[in-house]
Write a protein that holds these residues in place. Structure first.
Motif, PDB file in Angstrom:
ATOM      1  N   TYR A 191      -6.298   9.800   3.442  1.00 57.78           N
ATOM      2  CA  TYR A 191      -6.029   8.838   2.374  1.00 57.78           C
ATOM      3  C   TYR A 191      -4.751   8.051   2.672  1.00 57.78           C
ATOM      4  CZ  TYR A 191      -8.651  12.657   0.179  1.00 57.78           C
ATOM      5  OH  TYR A 191      -9.561  13.652  -0.099  1.00 57.78           O
ATOM      6  N   TRP A 192      -4.714   6.840   2.153  1.00 61.48           N
ATOM      7  CA  TRP A 192      -3.484   6.055   2.154  1.00 61.48           C
ATOM      8  C   TRP A 192      -3.148   5.680   0.710  1.00 61.48           C
ATOM      9  CZ3 TRP A 192       0.239   5.375   5.483  1.00 61.48           C
ATOM     10  CH2 TRP A 192      -0.014   5.515   6.853  1.00 61.48           C
ATOM     11  N   TYR A 193      -1.887   5.972   0.318  1.00 58.56           N
ATOM     12  CA  TYR A 193      -1.380   5.627  -1.006  1.00 58.56           C
ATOM     13  C   TYR A 193      -0.140   4.753  -0.849  1.00 58.56           C
ATOM     14  CZ  TYR A 193      -3.982   9.678  -2.895  1.00 58.56           C
ATOM     15  OH  TYR A 193      -4.945  10.578  -3.264  1.00 58.56           O
ATOM     16  N   ARG A 194       0.137   3.997  -1.911  1.00 57.25           N
ATOM     17  CA  ARG A 194       1.435   3.364  -2.016  1.00 57.25           C
ATOM     18  C   ARG A 194       2.085   3.858  -3.308  1.00 57.25           C
ATOM     19  NH1 ARG A 194       1.345  -3.026  -2.761  1.00 57.25           N
ATOM     20  NH2 ARG A 194       3.409  -2.558  -3.625  1.00 57.25           N
ATOM     21  N   GLN A 195       3.418   3.955  -3.282  1.00 56.27           N
ATOM     22  CA  GLN A 195       4.143   4.440  -4.452  1.00 56.27           C
ATOM     23  C   GLN A 195       5.251   3.458  -4.777  1.00 56.27           C
ATOM     24  OE1 GLN A 195       6.311   8.258  -4.188  1.00 56.27           O
ATOM     25  NE2 GLN A 195       5.509   8.762  -6.205  1.00 56.27           N
ATOM     26  N   ASP A 196       5.183   2.907  -5.964  1.00 58.22           N
ATOM     27  CA  ASP A 196       6.174   1.955  -6.442  1.00 58.22           C
ATOM     28  C   ASP A 196       6.852   2.527  -7.679  1.00 58.22           C
ATOM     29  OD1 ASP A 196       3.490   0.022  -5.656  1.00 58.22           O
ATOM     30  OD2 ASP A 196       5.403  -0.343  -4.651  1.00 58.22           O
ATOM     31  N   PRO A 197       8.115   2.182  -7.909  1.00 46.89           N
ATOM     32  CA  PRO A 197       8.827   2.694  -9.089  1.00 46.89           C
ATOM     33  C   PRO A 197       8.054   2.381 -10.369  1.00 46.89           C
ATOM     34  CG  PRO A 197      10.340   1.575  -7.606  1.00 46.89           C
ATOM     35  CD  PRO A 197       8.952   1.318  -7.085  1.00 46.89           C
ATOM     36  N   GLY A 198       7.861   3.401 -11.185  1.00 39.88           N
ATOM     37  CA  GLY A 198       7.182   3.199 -12.463  1.00 39.88           C
ATOM     38  C   GLY A 198       5.681   3.070 -12.372  1.00 39.88           C
ATOM     39  N   MET A 199       5.129   3.076 -11.153  1.00 37.29           N
ATOM     40  CA  MET A 199       3.680   2.880 -11.000  1.00 37.29           C
ATOM     41  C   MET A 199       2.982   4.133 -10.524  1.00 37.29           C
ATOM     42  SD  MET A 199       3.002  -0.161 -11.918  1.00 37.29           S
ATOM     43  CE  MET A 199       1.358  -0.397 -11.264  1.00 37.29           C
ATOM     44  N   GLY A 200       3.713   5.074 -10.006  1.00 39.91           N
ATOM     45  CA  GLY A 200       3.064   6.263  -9.489  1.00 39.91           C
ATOM     46  C   GLY A 200       2.345   6.000  -8.180  1.00 39.91           C
ATOM     47  N   ALA A 224       3.279  -9.443   2.633  1.00 33.56           N
ATOM     48  CA  ALA A 224       3.807 -10.199   1.492  1.00 33.56           C
ATOM     49  C   ALA A 224       4.859  -9.355   0.790  1.00 33.56           C
ATOM     50  CB  ALA A 224       2.674 -10.537   0.531  1.00 33.56           C
ATOM     51  N   PRO A 225       5.821  -9.974   0.131  1.00 34.74           N
ATOM     52  CA  PRO A 225       6.861  -9.210  -0.585  1.00 34.74           C
ATOM     53  C   PRO A 225       6.271  -8.194  -1.565  1.00 34.74           C
ATOM     54  CG  PRO A 225       7.526 -11.496  -0.427  1.00 34.74           C
ATOM     55  CD  PRO A 225       6.108 -11.425   0.104  1.00 34.74           C
ATOM     56  N   SER A 226       5.100  -8.485  -2.135  1.00 33.58           N
ATOM     57  CA  SER A 226       4.470  -7.544  -3.072  1.00 33.58           C
ATOM     58  C   SER A 226       4.034  -6.245  -2.388  1.00 33.58           C
ATOM     59  CB  SER A 226       3.260  -8.195  -3.736  1.00 33.58           C
ATOM     60  OG  SER A 226       2.294  -8.544  -2.756  1.00 33.58           O
ATOM     61  N   GLN A 227       4.034  -6.234  -1.066  1.00 33.72           N
ATOM     62  CA  GLN A 227       3.667  -5.030  -0.332  1.00 33.72           C
ATOM     63  C   GLN A 227       4.875  -4.158   0.011  1.00 33.72           C
ATOM     64  OE1 GLN A 227       1.260  -7.193   2.688  1.00 33.72           O
ATOM     65  NE2 GLN A 227      -0.457  -5.965   1.952  1.00 33.72           N
ATOM     66  N   THR A 228       6.045  -4.561  -0.456  1.00 35.35           N
ATOM     67  CA  THR A 228       7.221  -3.705  -0.347  1.00 35.35           C
ATOM     68  C   THR A 228       6.967  -2.447  -1.165  1.00 35.35           C
ATOM     69  OG1 THR A 228       8.766  -5.521  -0.003  1.00 35.35           O
ATOM     70  CG2 THR A 228       9.654  -3.489  -0.970  1.00 35.35           C
ATOM     71  N   SER A 229       7.026  -1.303  -0.509  1.00 39.16           N
ATOM     72  CA  SER A 229       6.642  -0.065  -1.179  1.00 39.16           C
ATOM     73  C   SER A 229       6.924   1.106  -0.252  1.00 39.16           C
ATOM     74  CB  SER A 229       5.150  -0.106  -1.527  1.00 39.16           C
ATOM     75  OG  SER A 229       4.778   0.993  -2.335  1.00 39.16           O
ATOM     76  N   VAL A 230       6.650   2.292  -0.748  1.00 36.48           N
ATOM     77  CA  VAL A 230       6.639   3.487   0.089  1.00 36.48           C
ATOM     78  C   VAL A 230       5.177   3.881   0.278  1.00 36.48           C
ATOM     79  CG1 VAL A 230       7.402   5.851   0.390  1.00 36.48           C
ATOM     80  CG2 VAL A 230       8.866   4.226  -0.829  1.00 36.48           C
ATOM     81  N   TYR A 231       4.784   4.050   1.521  1.00 42.54           N
ATOM     82  CA  TYR A 231       3.391   4.349   1.845  1.00 42.54           C
ATOM     83  C   TYR A 231       3.270   5.803   2.285  1.00 42.54           C
ATOM     84  CZ  TYR A 231       2.577  -0.626   1.556  1.00 42.54           C
ATOM     85  OH  TYR A 231       2.471  -1.913   1.098  1.00 42.54           O
ATOM     86  N   PHE A 232       2.319   6.497   1.662  1.00 42.58           N
ATOM     87  CA  PHE A 232       2.068   7.889   2.000  1.00 42.58           C
ATOM     88  C   PHE A 232       0.647   8.049   2.523  1.00 42.58           C
ATOM     89  CE2 PHE A 232       5.837   9.965   0.622  1.00 42.58           C
ATOM     90  CZ  PHE A 232       6.310   9.256  -0.469  1.00 42.58           C
ATOM     91  N   CYS A 233       0.533   8.825   3.572  1.00 38.70           N
ATOM     92  CA  CYS A 233      -0.756   9.245   4.078  1.00 38.70           C
ATOM     93  C   CYS A 233      -0.980  10.689   3.625  1.00 38.70           C
ATOM     94  CB  CYS A 233      -0.743   9.170   5.606  1.00 38.70           C
ATOM     95  SG  CYS A 233      -2.251   9.739   6.411  1.00 38.70           S
ATOM     96  N   ALA A 234      -2.209  11.058   3.365  1.00 37.98           N
ATOM     97  CA  ALA A 234      -2.523  12.420   2.947  1.00 37.98           C
ATOM     98  C   ALA A 234      -3.852  12.847   3.554  1.00 37.98           C
ATOM     99  CB  ALA A 234      -2.582  12.514   1.419  1.00 37.98           C
ATOM    100  N   SER A 235      -4.074  14.143   3.584  1.00 40.25           N
ATOM    101  CA  SER A 235      -5.350  14.656   4.063  1.00 40.25           C
ATOM    102  C   SER A 235      -5.788  15.823   3.195  1.00 40.25           C
ATOM    103  CB  SER A 235      -5.253  15.089   5.532  1.00 40.25           C
ATOM    104  OG  SER A 235      -4.450  16.255   5.672  1.00 40.25           O
ATOM    105  N   SER A 236      -7.075  16.109   3.220  1.00 45.16           N
ATOM    106  CA  SER A 236      -7.600  17.268   2.497  1.00 45.16           C
ATOM    107  C   SER A 236      -8.897  17.721   3.159  1.00 45.16           C
ATOM    108  CB  SER A 236      -7.847  16.933   1.012  1.00 45.16           C
ATOM    109  OG  SER A 236      -8.906  15.998   0.873  1.00 45.16           O
ATOM    110  N   GLU A 237      -9.299  18.953   2.870  1.00 48.07           N
ATOM    111  CA  GLU A 237     -10.534  19.489   3.428  1.00 48.07           C
ATOM    112  C   GLU A 237     -11.481  19.805   2.284  1.00 48.07           C
ATOM    113  OE1 GLU A 237     -11.690  19.475   6.606  1.00 48.07           O
ATOM    114  OE2 GLU A 237     -13.409  19.941   5.350  1.00 48.07           O
ATOM    115  N   VAL A 238     -12.082  18.772   1.746  1.00 49.15           N
ATOM    116  CA  VAL A 238     -12.905  18.920   0.556  1.00 49.15           C
ATOM    117  C   VAL A 238     -14.152  19.756   0.839  1.00 49.15           C
ATOM    118  CG1 VAL A 238     -14.195  17.668  -1.200  1.00 49.15           C
ATOM    119  CG2 VAL A 238     -12.054  16.745  -0.336  1.00 49.15           C
ATOM    120  N   SER A 239     -14.717  19.592   2.036  1.00 54.04           N
ATOM    121  CA  SER A 239     -15.976  20.270   2.335  1.00 54.04           C
ATOM    122  C   SER A 239     -15.825  21.780   2.316  1.00 54.04           C
ATOM    123  CB  SER A 239     -16.513  19.811   3.693  1.00 54.04           C
ATOM    124  OG  SER A 239     -15.589  20.150   4.698  1.00 54.04           O
TER     125      SER A 239
END
Lengths: 114, 113
Positions: free
Chosen positions: A33-42, A82-97
């Protein structure tokens, strides 16, 4: 066992530049997974890959592309930053199967677009 | 999709006391709920998962409850320590049958010595 690794840790881009964020996991997980985390947005999901060879859009995919290179690696590309892409980006993994619903996160990439 | 509410105000408590954090959700009742811890400048770390048929789950000083009637989960840290200071995130499946979580915005816990 490094878990989930991300490169780079920090990056400054000018508007319109492109870059690729790299992510790798050594836990033999199928899902990534790829997530972004912004202040106040989670944490917001950008893209995910349920298994090698598949990718799907998340909540905020616009302006991004992904590649699931192999089972270990999942990259996120910004074609024209773009400036709107200023953020902290997190990658994650899981083993759902295997019934593993918990996600394992990398340390994050702090991206600033000026 | 699921909407999650966590108190945006920081919780300040004294060392040794029990910290209680709340996670409320709307819409459908999830099959499970997760709690993560996030330290400044780091990625979230998984703590506990509780399923809809479990009323309570414990791990060392941590306890999670899950009330599907109230649509609420409570996260307790007993005998809190300054090292417990962090942001705690609640996460639920995006929708019924989904394994992909939606995360709450988190509540900051500050434990004072």
């Amino acid at each position: 066992n490094a878990g989930v690794t991300q490169t780079p840790k920090f990056q400054v881009l000018k508007t319109g530049q492109s870059m690729t964020l790299q992510c790798a996991q050594d836990m033999n997980h199928n899902s990534m997974y790829w997530y972004r985390q912004d202040p106040g947005m989670g944490l917001r999901l950008i893209y995910y890959s349920a298994s090698e060879g598949t990718t799907d859009k998340g909540e905020v995919p616009n302006g991004y592309n992904v590649s699931r290179l192999n089972k270990r690696e999942f990259s996120l590309r910004l074609e024209s930053a773009a400036p709107s892409q200023t953020s902290v980006y997190f990658c994650a993994s899981s083993e759902v199967s295997a019934g593993g619903l918990e996600q394992y996160f990398g340390p994050g990439t702090r991206l600033t677009v000026t | 999709s699921q909407k999650i509410e966590q108190n945006s105000e920081a919780l300040n408590i004294q060392e040794g006391k029990t910290a209680t954090l709340t996670c409320n959700y709307t819409n459908y009742s999830p099959a499970y709920l997760q709690w993560y811890r996030q330290d400044p400048g780091r990625g979230p770390v998984f703590l506990l998962l509780i399923r809809e048929n479990e009323k309570e789950k414990r791990k060392e000083r941590l306890k999670v409850t899950f009330d599907t009637t109230l649509k609420q989960s409570l996260f307790h840290i007993t005998a809190s320590q300054p090292a417990d200071s962090a942001t705690y995130l609640c996460a639920l499946p995006q929708s019924g049958g989904s394994y992909i979580p939606t995360f709450g915005r988190g509540t900051s816990l500050i434990v004072h010595p």
